[in-house]
Design an enzyme around this catalytic site. Structure first.
Site, PDB file in Angstrom:
ATOM      1  N   TYR A  40       0.824  -1.207   0.000  1.00 35.59           N
ATOM      2  CA  TYR A  40       0.000   0.000   0.000  1.00 35.59           C
ATOM      3  C   TYR A  40       0.865   1.267   0.000  1.00 35.59           C
ATOM      4  CZ  TYR A  40      -3.572   3.299   1.724  1.00 35.59           C
ATOM      5  OH  TYR A  40      -4.429   4.360   1.879  1.00 35.59           O
ATOM      6  N   LYS A  50       1.035   4.090  -2.949  1.00 38.15           N
ATOM      7  CA  LYS A  50       0.684   5.483  -2.688  1.00 38.15           C
ATOM      8  C   LYS A  50       1.873   6.423  -2.915  1.00 38.15           C
ATOM      9  CE  LYS A  50      -3.666   5.000  -1.599  1.00 38.15           C
ATOM     10  NZ  LYS A  50      -4.719   5.492  -2.533  1.00 38.15           N
TER      11      LYS A  50
END
Length: 314
Positions: free
Chosen positions: A164, A168
């Site tokens: 993640y 990002k």
């Protein structure tokens, strides 16, 4: 059909937006905020029933919206979303890349599938949707807005979120790159960094009791709304119609945080210290000088833990 121009730069009448992952949580808040300011919205969700219900809620409130189910990540899904916007509303002006999933595990326990699933949805999904939207916006020749959704994890890293955080961080880098590439076309590109009470954050022990109280109709306290910049999805949603509007035509390439009562601008990575050695560096000279030169104040990592009162934390 061309976008209408209103004396109010925040009026989005005549503009058309796609919101990926728009059926629930933050995505739904973004979609409803865009519609409330006059935009026509294509609400995307993996779950067709959820997408339909979200679009119906917008229409019932007086807005314009349609649903389009798709699993974001592939070029085909991105093309489908853009085509739906054009077929239903005649154009595309705003792409909000919100769709995402979590597969949290520490590095040594994370599988290839855990990594690939998150990167495909977040990073590749942002890329394919932005590419499809950009092609359409450049054909229209009237500019547009890409609103990419980042995270504090992508700015600072977060324990257990290799996939993640990497995705990002990549979105932040794409924001900066695309802002340069699309400047001539009049397409702005910004990343928002939201912090809100959602299904993802309610699993964090320091937030859990406050979120439960909020769900029962209570108010999130100032120690979260101001101290942590942590609020409701609707608090974060205010940034999206702003960035999609004519009021933000000169804002591009930025990572902008929002949550609770707080609005922030994240810095871009840059050198914070520098040292020189005549003729270049050797391993020995780096070792001898590190702590007294560039390594004097090392950078911190991770998302700071919420500062909650001691009696609450017990």
């Amino acid at each position: 059909m061309s976008a209408e121009h209103s004396p109010d730069p925040l009026n989005l009448s005549g503009k058309v937006a796609v919101v990926t992952g728009g059926g629930r949580g933050l995505g739904y808040a973004y979609a409803t905020a865009l519609a409330a300011h006059g935009a026509s919205v294509v609400v995307n969700d993996l779950d067709a029933d959820v997408a339909e219900q979200a679009a119906k809620s917008i229409v019932d409130a007086g807005g314009r919206a349609v649903a389009q189910a798709a699993a974001v990540g592939t070029a085909e899904a991105a093309d489908t979303l853009v085509a739906r916007a054009v077929e239903e509303f005649g154009r595309l002006d705003v792409m909000v890349t919100n769709a995402g999933i979590l597969r949290d595990r520490v590095l040594w326990k994370m599988t290839d599938d855990d990594f690939d699933a998150v990167v495909t949805t977040h990073l590749r999904g942002t890329f394919t949707c932005a590419r499809a939207a950009t092609i359409r916006m450049r054909e229209q020749g009237e500019g547009g807005s890409l609103v990419l959704v980042g995270s504090p994890a992508g700015q600072r890293g977060n324990f257990g979120q290799t996939n993640y955080a990497a995705a990002k961080a990549g979105i932040a880098a794409m924001t900066r790159t695309w802002s340069m590439e699309l400047a001539r076309a009049g397409v702005t590109v910004n990343a928002i960094v939201p912090v809100a009470a959602t299904a993802m954050t309610e699993t964090i022990p320091a937030f859990a009791s406050y979120i439960e109280e909020w769900k029962r109709g209570g108010r999130l306290p100032d120690l979260l709304r101001k101290g942590e910049g942590f609020g409701t999805p609707e608090d974060c949603a205010a940034l999206v119609p702003f960035l999609a509007s004519d009021a933000a035509r000169d804002i591009t390439g930025q990572c902008i945080g929002i949550g609770g009562d707080r609005l922030t601008l994240w810095s871009h990575p840059q050198e914070t210290a520098v040292a020189y050695a005549d003729g270049g560096w050797t391993p020995r000279s780096i070792a001898d000088n590190w702590h007294g030169s560039v390594g004097r104040e090392p950078q911190s990592v991770g998302i700071p833990a919420p500062k909650v009162p001691a009696e609450t934390a017990e």
